[in-house]
Design a protein around this motif. Structure first.
Motif, PDB file in Angstrom:
ATOM      1  N   LEU A  47      -3.134   2.643 -16.820  1.00 18.04           N
ATOM      2  CA  LEU A  47      -3.117   2.747 -15.361  1.00 18.04           C
ATOM      3  C   LEU A  47      -2.555   4.126 -15.099  1.00 18.04           C
ATOM      4  CD1 LEU A  47      -1.323  -0.560 -14.285  1.00 18.04           C
ATOM      5  CD2 LEU A  47      -3.699  -0.005 -13.845  1.00 18.04           C
ATOM      6  N   LYS A  48      -3.303   4.967 -14.398  1.00 19.08           N
ATOM      7  CA  LYS A  48      -2.802   6.299 -14.112  1.00 19.08           C
ATOM      8  C   LYS A  48      -2.530   6.425 -12.624  1.00 19.08           C
ATOM      9  CE  LYS A  48      -3.697  11.173 -15.049  1.00 19.08           C
ATOM     10  NZ  LYS A  48      -2.443  11.418 -15.751  1.00 19.08           N
ATOM     11  N   LEU A  49      -1.335   6.853 -12.306  1.00 20.61           N
ATOM     12  CA  LEU A  49      -0.932   6.963 -10.913  1.00 20.61           C
ATOM     13  C   LEU A  49      -1.799   7.978 -10.178  1.00 20.61           C
ATOM     14  CD1 LEU A  49       1.162   6.077  -8.818  1.00 20.61           C
ATOM     15  CD2 LEU A  49       2.626   7.916  -9.613  1.00 20.61           C
ATOM     16  N   LYS A  50      -2.480   7.543  -9.101  1.00 21.41           N
ATOM     17  CA  LYS A  50      -3.324   8.455  -8.336  1.00 21.41           C
ATOM     18  C   LYS A  50      -2.588   8.883  -7.067  1.00 21.41           C
ATOM     19  CE  LYS A  50      -7.843   8.742  -6.122  1.00 21.41           C
ATOM     20  NZ  LYS A  50      -8.699   7.915  -5.257  1.00 21.41           N
ATOM     21  N   THR A  51      -2.274   7.919  -6.218  1.00 24.48           N
ATOM     22  CA  THR A  51      -1.502   8.248  -5.011  1.00 24.48           C
ATOM     23  C   THR A  51      -0.492   7.145  -4.740  1.00 24.48           C
ATOM     24  OG1 THR A  51      -3.198   7.166  -3.685  1.00 24.48           O
ATOM     25  CG2 THR A  51      -3.257   9.566  -3.751  1.00 24.48           C
ATOM     26  N   TYR A  52       0.557   7.521  -4.052  1.00 23.23           N
ATOM     27  CA  TYR A  52       1.511   6.522  -3.596  1.00 23.23           C
ATOM     28  C   TYR A  52       1.910   6.853  -2.165  1.00 23.23           C
ATOM     29  CZ  TYR A  52       4.986  10.012  -5.166  1.00 23.23           C
ATOM     30  OH  TYR A  52       5.713  11.149  -5.356  1.00 23.23           O
ATOM     31  N   PRO A  53       2.379   5.831  -1.423  1.00 21.47           N
ATOM     32  CA  PRO A  53       2.649   6.067  -0.005  1.00 21.47           C
ATOM     33  C   PRO A  53       3.911   6.901   0.212  1.00 21.47           C
ATOM     34  CG  PRO A  53       3.249   3.828  -0.604  1.00 21.47           C
ATOM     35  CD  PRO A  53       2.637   4.440  -1.812  1.00 21.47           C
ATOM     36  N   LYS A  54       4.050   7.467   1.420  1.00 15.18           N
ATOM     37  CA  LYS A  54       5.260   8.229   1.743  1.00 15.18           C
ATOM     38  C   LYS A  54       6.432   7.292   1.950  1.00 15.18           C
ATOM     39  CE  LYS A  54       3.850  12.627   3.685  1.00 15.18           C
ATOM     40  NZ  LYS A  54       2.487  12.597   4.255  1.00 15.18           N
ATOM     41  N   ALA A  55       6.145   6.145   2.581  1.00 16.60           N
ATOM     42  CA  ALA A  55       7.186   5.134   2.757  1.00 16.60           C
ATOM     43  C   ALA A  55       7.089   4.157   1.590  1.00 16.60           C
ATOM     44  CB  ALA A  55       6.996   4.418   4.079  1.00 16.60           C
ATOM     45  N   LEU A  56       8.101   3.310   1.479  1.00 15.48           N
ATOM     46  CA  LEU A  56       8.131   2.380   0.363  1.00 15.48           C
ATOM     47  C   LEU A  56       6.953   1.416   0.386  1.00 15.48           C
ATOM     48  CD1 LEU A  56       9.687   1.192  -2.026  1.00 15.48           C
ATOM     49  CD2 LEU A  56      11.064  -0.100  -0.426  1.00 15.48           C
ATOM     50  N   ILE A  75      -2.914  -1.265  -4.591  1.00  8.67           N
ATOM     51  CA  ILE A  75      -1.892  -2.246  -4.253  1.00  8.67           C
ATOM     52  C   ILE A  75      -1.387  -1.920  -2.861  1.00  8.67           C
ATOM     53  CG2 ILE A  75       0.371  -3.180  -4.922  1.00  8.67           C
ATOM     54  CD1 ILE A  75      -0.379  -2.342  -7.822  1.00  8.67           C
ATOM     55  N   ASN A  76      -1.571  -2.844  -1.943  1.00 10.94           N
ATOM     56  CA  ASN A  76      -1.197  -2.648  -0.548  1.00 10.94           C
ATOM     57  C   ASN A  76       0.017  -3.481  -0.214  1.00 10.94           C
ATOM     58  OD1 ASN A  76      -2.791  -0.904   1.139  1.00 10.94           O
ATOM     59  ND2 ASN A  76      -4.539  -2.170   0.506  1.00 10.94           N
ATOM     60  N   ILE A  77       1.129  -2.838  -0.006  1.00 11.35           N
ATOM     61  CA  ILE A  77       2.325  -3.605   0.297  1.00 11.35           C
ATOM     62  C   ILE A  77       2.578  -3.559   1.798  1.00 11.35           C
ATOM     63  CG2 ILE A  77       4.790  -3.871  -0.198  1.00 11.35           C
ATOM     64  CD1 ILE A  77       4.209  -2.787  -2.956  1.00 11.35           C
ATOM     65  N   PRO A  78       2.591  -4.716   2.445  1.00  4.74           N
ATOM     66  CA  PRO A  78       2.730  -4.740   3.908  1.00  4.74           C
ATOM     67  C   PRO A  78       4.068  -4.180   4.392  1.00  4.74           C
ATOM     68  CG  PRO A  78       2.642  -6.987   3.020  1.00  4.74           C
ATOM     69  CD  PRO A  78       2.465  -6.050   1.872  1.00  4.74           C
ATOM     70  N   GLU A  79       4.026  -3.556   5.567  1.00  2.25           N
ATOM     71  CA  GLU A  79       5.211  -2.921   6.129  1.00  2.25           C
ATOM     72  C   GLU A  79       6.166  -3.958   6.718  1.00  2.25           C
ATOM     73  OE1 GLU A  79       5.301  -0.570  10.024  1.00  2.25           O
ATOM     74  OE2 GLU A  79       4.911   0.972   8.521  1.00  2.25           O
ATOM     75  N   ASN A  80       7.457  -3.672   6.668  1.00  2.00           N
ATOM     76  CA  ASN A  80       8.419  -4.490   7.398  1.00  2.00           C
ATOM     77  C   ASN A  80       9.444  -3.563   8.041  1.00  2.00           C
ATOM     78  OD1 ASN A  80      10.889  -4.226   5.712  1.00  2.00           O
ATOM     79  ND2 ASN A  80       9.608  -5.180   4.159  1.00  2.00           N
ATOM     80  N   PRO A  81      10.229  -4.065   9.009  1.00  2.00           N
ATOM     81  CA  PRO A  81      11.089  -3.177   9.818  1.00  2.00           C
ATOM     82  C   PRO A  81      12.063  -2.333   9.000  1.00  2.00           C
ATOM     83  CG  PRO A  81      11.106  -5.419  10.692  1.00  2.00           C
ATOM     84  CD  PRO A  81      10.333  -5.464   9.426  1.00  2.00           C
ATOM     85  N   ILE A  82      12.508  -2.840   7.867  1.00  2.00           N
ATOM     86  CA  ILE A  82      13.458  -2.060   7.077  1.00  2.00           C
ATOM     87  C   ILE A  82      12.740  -1.033   6.212  1.00  2.00           C
ATOM     88  CG2 ILE A  82      15.165  -2.197   5.203  1.00  2.00           C
ATOM     89  CD1 ILE A  82      16.201  -4.729   6.578  1.00  2.00           C
ATOM     90  N   SER A  83      11.655  -1.461   5.573  1.00  2.00           N
ATOM     91  CA  SER A  83      11.013  -0.570   4.612  1.00  2.00           C
ATOM     92  C   SER A  83      10.376   0.654   5.255  1.00  2.00           C
ATOM     93  CB  SER A  83       9.973  -1.334   3.802  1.00  2.00           C
ATOM     94  OG  SER A  83       8.893  -1.647   4.636  1.00  2.00           O
ATOM     95  N   LYS A  84      10.015   0.570   6.542  1.00  2.00           N
ATOM     96  CA  LYS A  84       9.352   1.742   7.140  1.00  2.00           C
ATOM     97  C   LYS A  84      10.325   2.917   7.293  1.00  2.00           C
ATOM     98  CE  LYS A  84       9.872   0.545  11.940  1.00  2.00           C
ATOM     99  NZ  LYS A  84       9.403  -0.186  13.074  1.00  2.00           N
ATOM    100  N   ASN A  85      11.621   2.638   7.220  1.00  2.00           N
ATOM    101  CA  ASN A  85      12.622   3.699   7.253  1.00  2.00           C
ATOM    102  C   ASN A  85      12.899   4.300   5.878  1.00  2.00           C
ATOM    103  OD1 ASN A  85      13.463   3.761  10.036  1.00  2.00           O
ATOM    104  ND2 ASN A  85      14.212   1.686   9.695  1.00  2.00           N
ATOM    105  N   ILE A  86      12.352   3.668   4.852  1.00  2.00           N
ATOM    106  CA  ILE A  86      12.658   4.105   3.487  1.00  2.00           C
ATOM    107  C   ILE A  86      11.489   4.914   2.936  1.00  2.00           C
ATOM    108  CG2 ILE A  86      13.214   3.307   1.146  1.00  2.00           C
ATOM    109  CD1 ILE A  86      14.518   0.869   2.429  1.00  2.00           C
ATOM    110  N   SER A  87      11.798   6.107   2.448  1.00  2.00           N
ATOM    111  CA  SER A  87      10.735   6.960   1.925  1.00  2.00           C
ATOM    112  C   SER A  87      10.801   7.027   0.400  1.00  2.00           C
ATOM    113  CB  SER A  87      10.890   8.371   2.492  1.00  2.00           C
ATOM    114  OG  SER A  87      12.147   8.889   2.103  1.00  2.00           O
ATOM    115  N   ILE A  88       9.684   7.337  -0.194  1.00  2.00           N
ATOM    116  CA  ILE A  88       9.678   7.544  -1.645  1.00  2.00           C
ATOM    117  C   ILE A  88       9.861   9.030  -1.897  1.00  2.00           C
ATOM    118  CG2 ILE A  88       8.325   7.376  -3.770  1.00  2.00           C
ATOM    119  CD1 ILE A  88       6.960   4.952  -2.643  1.00  2.00           C
ATOM    120  N   GLU A  89      10.964   9.398  -2.501  1.00  2.00           N
ATOM    121  CA  GLU A  89      11.242  10.802  -2.787  1.00  2.00           C
ATOM    122  C   GLU A  89      10.567  11.204  -4.093  1.00  2.00           C
ATOM    123  OE1 GLU A  89      13.064  12.836  -0.700  1.00  2.00           O
ATOM    124  OE2 GLU A  89      12.873  11.106   0.629  1.00  2.00           O
ATOM    125  N   LYS A  90      10.567  10.280  -5.004  1.00  5.15           N
ATOM    126  CA  LYS A  90       9.994  10.583  -6.303  1.00  5.15           C
ATOM    127  C   LYS A  90       9.505   9.306  -6.956  1.00  5.15           C
ATOM    128  CE  LYS A  90      11.724  14.001  -9.279  1.00  5.15           C
ATOM    129  NZ  LYS A  90      12.841  14.456 -10.138  1.00  5.15           N
TER     130      LYS A  90
END
Lengths: 150, 129
Positions: free
Chosen positions: B57-66, B99-114
């Motif tokens: 599995l090779k990482l192609k893209t990941y979201p800005k938020a968690l 893989i689509n992970i649904p948004e929730n009120p807490i996670s939308k404030n969390i970003s993926i830095e790396k």
């Protein structure tokens, strides 16, 4: 080494709390909530506005017993600090204890018994296969290392 | 630093997968992973061997938020996997898996830095938006 490692720093927790409070205007009167992660426990500072008066209240949650695994381990906490906050925190844990047998509170002591945690069969089995090899609060950081049992 | 660090190594990931599948309804995946000999984390790839086959599995893209859309390239034989055996948030195509992970009120404030997969470890550093 087979492990799953989680590190959280207090600035992150505080930043997240600020954002959630900012967005959630339902939390009336609570102006600021600040969390400090210290060796002896978690320190809460709250700035509240109650009946038009601003005040700061503080409470320390001390960790009396750390769990060694997530199957039979126990987390025992004690609440200290301002009477009012202590009552609020105890109240929160009391509400939680109504929902889950795993949480109980008595005389400002909170017990979370991992043996009694029931979320769903899948998560429960996963939790039971984990051992805690590190559980440390230090220098504004919470560090947790979990190992899978063979 | 406003951060959360999550790190998992190859062996723990394998144990996790085995334990997770033991308790799941995904019979095909279960039968595959019963034969996984090792999992490797390197160069943003998750490689695993099943009997004599090598998959990745090779990482192609990941979201800005968690939460959001994670996309990987893969060489898993998609036709052999029954769509209904996959969880709803997973979409398996011939060359990609989403893989689509649904948004929730807490996670939308969390970003993926790396998000990196290398030197035997999968590492996720989270920050605040």
């Amino acid at each position: 080494m087979e492990s799953l490692r989680i590190e959280v720093d207090e600035e992150f927790i505080n930043g997240l709390i600020d954002k959630v409070i900012e967005e959630n205007t339902q939390v009336q009167g609570l102006k600021n909530l600040n969390v400090q992660l210290r060796e002896d426990g978690i320190n809460f500072q709250m700035e509240v506005n109650f009946l038009g008066k601003d005040s700061t209240v503080e409470s320390l949650i001390k960790i009396l017993e750390k769990p060694e695994d997530l199957e039979n381990g126990k987390l025992r906490l004690s609440l200290s600090g301002d009477e009012g906050v202590r009552k609020i925190l105890e109240g929160i844990f009391y509400i939680l204890s109504e929902f889950s047998e795993a949480v109980s509170s008595k005389d400002y002591e909170i017990l979370i018994d991992f043996n009694k945690i029931k979320i769903n069969p899948f998560i429960d089995t996963m939790l039971k296969s984990l051992k805690i090899s590190r559980f440390v609060l230090q220098d504004g950081k919470f560090e947790l290392v979990l190992d899978f049992k063979k | 630093m406003k951060e959360i660090l999550l790190e998992i190594d190859e062996k723990a990931a394998k144990e996790f997968l085995i334990k997770a599948l033991e308790n799941s309804k995904f019979h095909f995946l279960k039968s595959i992973f019963d034969h996984v000999s090792n999992i490797e984390f390197s160069d943003n790839e998750i490689r695993f061997k099943v009997l004599m086959f090598k998959y990745y599995l090779k990482l192609k893209t990941y979201p800005k938020a968690l939460t959001g859309r994670y996309e990987f390239f893969h060489n898993i034989p998609a036709k052999m996997i029954k769509k209904e055996e996959l969880p709803k948030f997973v979409e398996l195509n011939d060359k990609t898996i989403i893989i689509n992970i649904p948004e929730n009120p807490i996670s939308k404030n969390i970003s993926i830095e790396k998000f990196e997969i290398k030197n035997g470890k999968l590492k996720l550093i989270l920050g605040l938006n």
